[in-house]
Design an enzyme around this catalytic site. Structure first.
Site, PDB file in Angstrom:
ATOM      1  N   LYS A 276       0.471  -1.212   0.245  1.00 24.87           N
ATOM      2  CA  LYS A 276       0.151  -0.014   0.354  1.00 24.87           C
ATOM      3  C   LYS A 276       0.997   1.436  -0.030  1.00 24.87           C
ATOM      4  CE  LYS A 276      -3.701  -1.957   2.689  1.00 24.87           C
ATOM      5  NZ  LYS A 276      -5.099  -1.938   1.210  1.00 24.87           N
ATOM      6  N   ARG A 350      -9.953 -11.331   1.745  1.00 19.87           N
ATOM      7  CA  ARG A 350     -11.022 -12.867   1.711  1.00 19.87           C
ATOM      8  C   ARG A 350     -10.467 -13.699   1.785  1.00 19.87           C
ATOM      9  NH1 ARG A 350     -11.373  -9.483  -3.690  1.00 19.87           N
ATOM     10  NH2 ARG A 350     -11.195  -7.908  -2.382  1.00 19.87           N
TER      11      ARG A 350
HETATM   12  N1  BES Z   1      -8.506  -3.693   4.557  1.00 27.50           N
HETATM   13  C1  BES Z   1      -8.411  -3.384   3.373  1.00 27.50           C
HETATM   14  C2  BES Z   1      -9.333  -2.433   2.728  1.00 27.50           C
HETATM   15  C3  BES Z   1      -9.738  -1.076   3.506  1.00 27.50           C
HETATM   16  C4  BES Z   1      -9.420  -0.304   2.838  1.00 27.50           C
HETATM   17  C5  BES Z   1     -10.029  -1.478   4.336  1.00 27.50           C
HETATM   18  C6  BES Z   1      -9.526   1.214   3.342  1.00 27.50           C
HETATM   19  C7  BES Z   1     -10.188   0.333   5.423  1.00 27.50           C
HETATM   20  C8  BES Z   1     -10.288   1.948   4.848  1.00 27.50           C
HETATM   21  C9  BES Z   1      -8.130  -4.875   2.222  1.00 27.50           C
HETATM   22  O1  BES Z   1      -8.157  -5.174   2.738  1.00 27.50           O
HETATM   23  C10 BES Z   1      -7.608  -4.079   1.206  1.00 27.50           C
HETATM   24  O2  BES Z   1      -6.365  -4.190   1.166  1.00 27.50           O
HETATM   25  N2  BES Z   1      -8.563  -4.221  -0.054  1.00 27.50           N
HETATM   26  C11 BES Z   1      -8.525  -3.380  -1.731  1.00 27.50           C
HETATM   27  C12 BES Z   1      -9.016  -4.242  -2.335  1.00 27.50           C
HETATM   28  C13 BES Z   1      -8.157  -4.400  -4.253  1.00 27.50           C
HETATM   29  C14 BES Z   1      -7.095  -4.613  -4.009  1.00 27.50           C
HETATM   30  C15 BES Z   1      -9.384  -5.428  -4.758  1.00 27.50           C
HETATM   31  C16 BES Z   1      -9.047  -2.496  -1.786  1.00 27.50           C
HETATM   32  O3  BES Z   1     -10.262  -2.319  -0.442  1.00 27.50           O
HETATM   33  O4  BES Z   1      -8.150  -1.432  -2.375  1.00 27.50           O
HETATM   34 MN    MN Z   2      -5.869  -5.375   1.812  1.00 24.63          MN
END
Ligand code: BES
Ligand code: MN
Ligand code: ZN
Length: 495
Positions: A276, A350
């Site tokens: 990230k 997931r």
């Molecule tokens: N933990 C994150 C989602 C999240 C985003 C929680 C903002 C709280 C606040 C999750 O694991 C994630 O990174 N999701 C990705 C999915 C994508 C890679 C398909 C996302 O939402 O960008």
């Molecule tokens: Mn994630």
């Protein structure tokens, strides 16, 4: 912090802060009780404020009077509740938490809350009393866990003043719910240097002992034996070994669990090799909010002694980049035998839930709810205060929806058409862990659906509402404890 319930004239209530809710005064200027009683005892001080136009009763209007002659309490904080009859539990909560947050700025302070008769169609007087207890618990706890001088302080004594029948039980219930929310909030607010799979499991074990839940912790060897290959792959890049916590509340006697609650417990989500950005990562200590919400709710379900069998499961991992991390192109085999092509290591939640949901099904759960800070896409869709709901069963989805409504929490159902499932078909495995950009919250839910068999299941995406980025008068920033009360209400609905 314990909360007591009492009744009697407000002038005799001894507290540093006496918080009194009042409805909008009508054009006649006539006051409703308890304001009218206070006014009489205070020689017309309240009606003079009304006459001067200072006290209209508008929602969340507040007026502080100190050292009032004739009043045993040190301060009188009058809190407007808006037009009588139009009050909702969400509005009441906002008004009361604003008041308790204000009163809890100094240490060694006692507080009492008194409410008028509400005559509201949407919230009963006992629910309001319960909510006053929630506000006393939640409002005096902040996110300043690591500050030399904390911003909020537990009340030295806390009381709800009410003559409503059943108010003692209502106060006890609200107090349990508020404490459960605070447990969830604290776990979310603590940094990932403190809260990692092993320490979360320790904390869950301690909480379970305290409230009489059965607790089992599965370590990495056991997880391998249980074939949780999808969950373990996510943990691979971290020095922190994964854990799964299983809590059991046996309130319904012999028989299968009527409900399993499954929480995503990614104690830190760096994104793994699909790292990230700094901006995206800075709040990712919150990525175990699903697991913390499950734990909070299970403690409340146990303390309230609900006559139903409920199990709670937390999938606990840390998602980190490392020489040993799982990689793009890897194919994982989940507990139920399905194979997953990994195309983004940041879609890890997931992968964790896949195995824990399958495990809950194998434990015989008749119904499932999972909670997860799963997708940023859900926050884009519904904003920061609304939980997305996704389901394979209309009846169960509606039941959870009404539980949310009853608990005064916002949740909204999302479509689950097969076209979204088609978007995560893989050329090399049964499914892939990420779809195209659009509809990301739904493809994530469709992914999870592969692991619940035909069990009625509701997935709650709490990425928005579980963590607040700033302080507001009516709520502290950080962990919010959202959906704890919805889970308790859902379990009650099955009792
Ligand atoms: N933990 C994150 C989602 C999240 C985003 C929680 C903002 C709280 C606040 C999750 O694991 C994630 O990174 N999701 C990705 C999915 C994508 C890679 C398909 C996302 O939402 O960008
Ligand atoms: Mn994630
Ligand atoms: Zn995540």
């Amino acid at each position: 912090m314990d909360i007591s319930s009492t009744s009697g004239p407000l002038t005799t209530i001894e507290a540093d802060w006496l918080i009194v809710g009042y409805g909008a005064t009508d054009s006649s200027g006539e006051l409703d009780s308890p304001l009218s009683d206070l006014d009489e005892a205070l020689g017309g001080a309240v009606s003079r404020l009304v006459a001067a136009g200072d006290l209209t009763g508008k929602l969340s209007e507040s007026h502080l009077l100190a050292d009032v002659p004739g009043l045993a309490a040190g301060r009188l904080l009058l809190v407007g509740l808006g037009a009588p009859g139009k009050l909702t539990s969400r509005k009441l909560e906002k008004a009361l938490v604003s008041a308790t947050r204000r009163a809890s700025k100094s240490a060694e302070v006692s507080a009492a809350i008194a409410l008028p008769q509400l005559n509201s169609e949407t919230i009963s007087d006992t629910e309001a009393v319960s909510l006053a207890a929630v506000a006393l618990q939640v409002g005096c706890v902040g996110q300043g866990l690591y500050r030399a001088k904390p911003g909020r302080h537990a009340f030295s004594a806390a009381t709800v003043v009410s003559d409503v029948e059943g108010s003692a039980e209502a106060v006890a219930r609200g107090s349990v719910l508020g404490q459960a929310m605070n447990l969830t909030r604290e776990l979310v607010n603590r940094g990932a240097m403190e809260v990692y799979p092993e320490t979360f499991a320790d904390r869950a074990t301690a909480a379970a002992t305290e409230c009489g839940l059965e607790c089992e912790v599965l370590d990495e060897n056991r997880l391998r034996d249980e074939r949780m290959g999808s969950l373990m792959a996510v943990a691979q890049g971290s020095v922190r070994p994964p854990r799964v916590v299983v809590l059991k509340h046996n309130g319904g006697g012999e028989g299968a669990p009527a409900l399993a609650i499954v929480g995503k417990g990614v104690t830190f989500d760096s994104g793994g090799l699909s790292l990230k950005s700094n901006e995206g990562m800075k709040s990712m200590k919150c990525d175990m909010a699903g697991a913390a919400t499950m734990l909070g709710a299970m403690t409340a379900i146990a303390k309230l002694g609900l006559p139903v069998n409920v199990i709670g499961l937390a999938g606990l991992v840390e998602n980190m980049p490392d020489g040993n991390s799982f990689k793009l192109g890897d194919v994982l085999t989940a507990r139920n035998g399905k194979t997953i092509e990994v195309l983004n290591t940041d879609a890890e939640g997931r992968l964790v839930l896949a195995d824990v949901l399958a495990y809950a099904v194998d434990l015989g759960a008749e119904r499932l709810i999972d909670l997860a800070t799963l997708t940023g896409a859900c926050v884009v869709a519904l904003g920061e205060e609304v939980t997305g709901t996704f389901s394979n069963c209309d009846d169960w989805s509606q039941a959870v929806g009404s539980a949310a409504k009853q608990a005064g929490e916002l949740a909204w159902p999302m479509p689950m058409d097969d076209l979204f499932g088609d978007l995560i078909k893989s050329d090399v495995a049964d499914i892939k862990n990420v779809g195209p950009r659009w509809g990301g919250a739904i493809t994530a839910a469709k992914f999870l659906e592969n692991f619940v068999d035909s069990t009625p299941w509701v997935h709650l995406d709490i990425a928005g509402p579980s963590f607040a980025s700033n302080n507001k008068p009516h709520r502290e920033g950080g962990g919010t404890g959202c959906m704890v009360r919805t889970l308790v209400a859902a379990a009650e609905g099955l009792a």
